[in-house]
Design a protein around this motif. Structure first.
Motif: not given
Length: 441
Positions: A286, A366-367, A369-370, A373-374, A401, A405, A408, A412
């Motif tokens: 990353q 994408h959201t 996946d985030l 992870k959180q 938001e 996002l 982001q 990518e």
């Protein structure tokens, strides 16, 4: 109404808008009629005020408002219909002797035009794509760190060479006041380490920051100061000793492996190192991607040549804020923002040329996946699809938001495009080498 454009040069144009009485008369008359219906003027019944009096009292202001609304909408429609790509906003040319008593009006606007240029992603560049390896030295250090982290702290009366010390770095003038755990092997000079040996809780050791560590960037961690401040920092800091311990390292056994990764998932030191290597290199990838993205952007800005309507933009900057700027202030603001403007134009060109689009499904994925992870960071390793989808829906109901996002996701997509098309050389490095490359040292 008549709108025409005069091309001054490749980056500047004048648009002239000619408005005749028939373009605005009906609108002005309707507004004044509405005023008459609702006007409360002494001596007249409501709705019976003579139109001549309404005209005298409100005519000029209504005329100004209606002509201005018509002017703005017509100009905007013209720019869209003619597909004129502008920078900033049209700037009205000031006419000192403008006469609002006439029936017909002519307005002129200066335009700063977006430049025509091409972006060659496949051109030769000096960009390097780093492949960061977790080498044996790092793996051994991480294993030892884990052993110390899960080991037993045995309080000591005095500092020894292998002690773990808790204390606070401070410097009142620089606003430094940061608690830290240290061991004496962090210091570059053995003389510095010897200053601690034999000290007790409550003692203060004064240290010079210049050459304190083998890498000045460690000052960022231990003193909590910015990257810009670490280079050449030459001050004294006090370290007040608050706790002295000897670390009794944890044994590398199954109990420790299970505590770290779950029962039975790691069963040997070799598997432990393999897991550490996998996790570390995923994080390094990353960081390498971010540097690659930043380096490509810098290269594109440097190598994609085009002119900007600089004088127009400086004039526009003078007027765009709440308070007008002097020409000197506008020039300063322009110099600060020019690089960002250039990349914005380059990015827009890349997006258009390569048809990069953000679909709602991209944003949702994408959201999600985030969020997963959180949740994993807090021990929720297997949330249900319904739970994740509910959180995604709440997040995407917030427009701020969504904007963040979306940026982001586009970043990518740009990264994937750059990896595919930009001619970058690959270089395998360990993490210490990457940090030196990152900061140009």
């Amino acid at each position: 109404m008549n709108i025409s454009k005069e091309q001054v040069d490749a980056l500047n144009a004048i648009v002239t808008v000619a408005i005749s009485k028939e373009d605005y008369a009906d609108k002005v008359e309707k507004v004044l009629s509405d005023y008459r219906k609702n006007a409360n003027i002494p001596g007249f019944r409501k709705g019976q005020v003579p139109m001549s009096l309404i005209q005298k009292q409100y005519g000029k202001s209504v005329l100004f408002d209606e002509v201005n609304k018509l002017l703005q909408s017509s100009l905007n429609d013209y720019l869209v219909e003619e597909k004129i790509d502008i920078l900033g906003n049209p700037l009205p040319k000031v006419t000192e002797d403008f006469d609002w008593d006439k029936d017909d009006f002519t307005f002129e606007f200066e335009l700063g035009l977006a430049p025509e240029f091409t972006v060659d992603l496949e051109a030769k560049t000096k960009v390097t794509k780093f492949d960061i390896e977790a080498d044996d030295k790092m793996l051994d250090e991480q294993v030892e760190r884990i052993q110390k982290q899960y080991g037993k702290l045995v309080p000591q009366d005095k500092v020894a060479e292998d002690s773990s010390i808790r204390g606070t770095f401070s410097n009142e003038e620089k606003g430094i006041n940061n608690a830290a755990n240290i061991t004496l092997d962090i210091f570059k000079d053995k003389k510095t380490a010897k200053q601690f040996v034999g000290k007790k809780v409550g003692d203060v050791v004064t240290l010079a920051t210049k050459g304190l560590f083998d890498d000045d960037h460690k000052l960022m961690d231990y003193l909590k100061i910015s990257h810009d401040d670490v280079h050449g920092l030459d001050i004294s800091v006090d370290f007040k000793i608050e706790e002295i311990n000897e670390v009794e390292k944890a044994e590398l056994n199954q109990e420790l492996f299970d505590k770290l990764f779950g029962e039975g998932k790691v069963t040997s030191v070799e598997e432990l190192k393999a897991k550490i290597k996998e996790d570390a290199e995923a994080q390094f990838a990353q960081q390498a991607d971010q540097k690659f993205l930043n380096d490509v952007i810098e290269s594109l800005i440097e190598n994609t040549k085009f002119e900007l309507p600089a004088e127009f933009l400086k004039k526009w900057i003078q007027t765009v804020g709440e308070n007008p700027l002097t020409i000197e202030q506008a020039e300063e603001e322009y110099s600060k923002s020019e690089k960002g403007l250039r990349y914005q134009l380059i990015e827009n060109k890349i997006i258009a040329d390569n048809n990069l689009q953000i679909q709602f499904e991209d944003l949702k994925a994408h959201t999600a996946d985030l969020i997963k992870k959180q949740m994993a960071q807090f021990g929720q390793l297997n949330p249900s699809d319904e739970e994740v989808e509910g959180i995604v829906a709440r997040v995407l109901s917030n427009q701020e938001e969504v904007k963040r996002l979306s940026e982001q996701v586009m970043s990518e997509k740009m990264l994937d495009l750059f990896k595919e098309k930009v001619g970058a050389k690959s270089k395998k490095v360990n993490y210490d080498q990457f940090i030196k490359e990152m900061y140009g040292e």
